[in-house]
Design a protein around this motif. Sequence first.
Motif, PDB file in Angstrom:
ATOM      1  N   UNK A  90       0.861  -1.177   0.000  1.00  0.00           N
ATOM      2  CA  UNK A  90       0.000   0.000   0.000  1.00  0.00           C
ATOM      3  C   UNK A  90       0.898   1.227   0.000  1.00  0.00           C
ATOM      4  N   UNK A  91       0.743   2.066  -1.003  1.00  0.00           N
ATOM      5  CA  UNK A  91       1.489   3.326  -1.070  1.00  0.00           C
ATOM      6  C   UNK A  91       0.525   4.440  -0.668  1.00  0.00           C
ATOM      7  N   UNK A  92       0.857   5.096   0.423  1.00  0.00           N
ATOM      8  CA  UNK A  92      -0.014   6.130   1.000  1.00  0.00           C
ATOM      9  C   UNK A  92       0.751   7.449   1.056  1.00  0.00           C
ATOM     10  N   UNK A  93       0.253   8.427   0.333  1.00  0.00           N
ATOM     11  CA  UNK A  93       0.929   9.728   0.255  1.00  0.00           C
ATOM     12  C   UNK A  93       2.388   9.576  -0.181  1.00  0.00           C
ATOM     13  N   UNK A  94       2.616   8.650  -1.106  1.00  0.00           N
ATOM     14  CA  UNK A  94       3.950   8.450  -1.647  1.00  0.00           C
ATOM     15  C   UNK A  94       4.896   7.652  -0.775  1.00  0.00           C
ATOM     16  N   UNK A  95       4.366   7.020   0.294  1.00  0.00           N
ATOM     17  CA  UNK A  95       5.201   6.248   1.223  1.00  0.00           C
ATOM     18  C   UNK A  95       4.568   4.871   1.414  1.00  0.00           C
ATOM     19  N   UNK A  96       5.400   3.840   1.507  1.00  0.00           N
ATOM     20  CA  UNK A  96       4.889   2.500   1.793  1.00  0.00           C
ATOM     21  C   UNK A  96       4.257   2.486   3.175  1.00  0.00           C
ATOM     22  N   UNK A  97       3.022   2.029   3.250  1.00  0.00           N
ATOM     23  CA  UNK A  97       2.309   1.945   4.525  1.00  0.00           C
ATOM     24  C   UNK A  97       2.443   0.514   5.067  1.00  0.00           C
ATOM     25  N   UNK A  98       3.224   0.357   6.122  1.00  0.00           N
ATOM     26  CA  UNK A  98       3.462  -0.973   6.689  1.00  0.00           C
ATOM     27  C   UNK A  98       2.408  -1.378   7.709  1.00  0.00           C
ATOM     28  N   UNK A  99       1.793  -0.401   8.367  1.00  0.00           N
ATOM     29  CA  UNK A  99       0.785  -0.703   9.369  1.00  0.00           C
ATOM     30  C   UNK A  99       1.370  -0.880  10.754  1.00  0.00           C
ATOM     31  N   UNK A 100       0.497  -0.888  11.758  1.00  0.00           N
ATOM     32  CA  UNK A 100       0.918  -0.962  13.157  1.00  0.00           C
ATOM     33  C   UNK A 100       1.621  -2.269  13.488  1.00  0.00           C
ATOM     34  N   UNK A 101       1.281  -3.344  12.786  1.00  0.00           N
ATOM     35  CA  UNK A 101       1.858  -4.662  13.065  1.00  0.00           C
ATOM     36  C   UNK A 101       2.647  -5.221  11.881  1.00  0.00           C
TER      37      UNK A 101
END
Length: 295
Positions: free
Chosen positions: A135-146
Amino acid sequence: MGEFIAFDIGGTYIKYGLIDNQSHILEQNKVKTPNELEELLTILQNYANLHKRAKGVAISIPGAVSDDGFVYGKSAISYIHGPNMKQLIEQRTNLPVYIENDANCAGYAEMWGGSAKGKKDVIVMAIGTGIGGAIIKEGVIHKGANLHGGEFGFMLLSLDRDIEENTWVRMDSTVSMIKKVAKKKNVPYESLSGEDVFKLAENGDEICIKAVDLFYHKLAIGIFNLQYIYDPEVILLSGGISARADLIHCIYKKLDSVIQSMPNATVRPVIDFCKYRQNANLIGAVYGLKQQFYS
């Protein structure tokens, strides 16, 4: 800036190569993935010794990778889960090491010079033995809380039987499709490949025609869900199945049927192929290394 060593560690093969600062692959090869950690480290060390002027080592690996170098979760390579892989590789190569989940690496590659370049909100889907992605969110990979961002395969598509069997990966990966066909044909699962199933379907095999049709249907439902969960600019497809030129056309046929049955569903997902296909993990790992050490 120079050249970078990259490894894509998979369950069957380790792909490796030398990549320059502009994402060009200067040399590339692969070797069968060993059964022991020590053998793996030796392979990495030997290649690094051939390129002592490299600026760093970039690693694509299955699993949930922490910032300090531990690889959580499970994969076909059991020995990578437990030790601090980043630290071990640094000790053997004497170079800066960057290590990241393979699907996130594919996302990075597309951000660097691929189909996600210049976009802010993108989903990269890897369809193969499993179903996952980035998932790329605002140009950054979104890894998530876990560290589980992009684990699309766990998404439930139904609740009408054993829960685990209703996950997207169990219902709709290429492996799932092959197993269904093998069971109905009463042949060993290992005797078929995804390519076999598609070819048999094209030649009029009724079992394979139904299996392929269901595969595209479930794929469309999952993509529809992702679109309305995250609303990305584009959903990019990778994995072995992305070699099929008619893949997107077939998905759209199923998607349009789903959308037509839901009057309030006005957004038609934009789907495209990943640019780098089978080389995405190598290239993306280098992009991640550059961002961490040389941005």
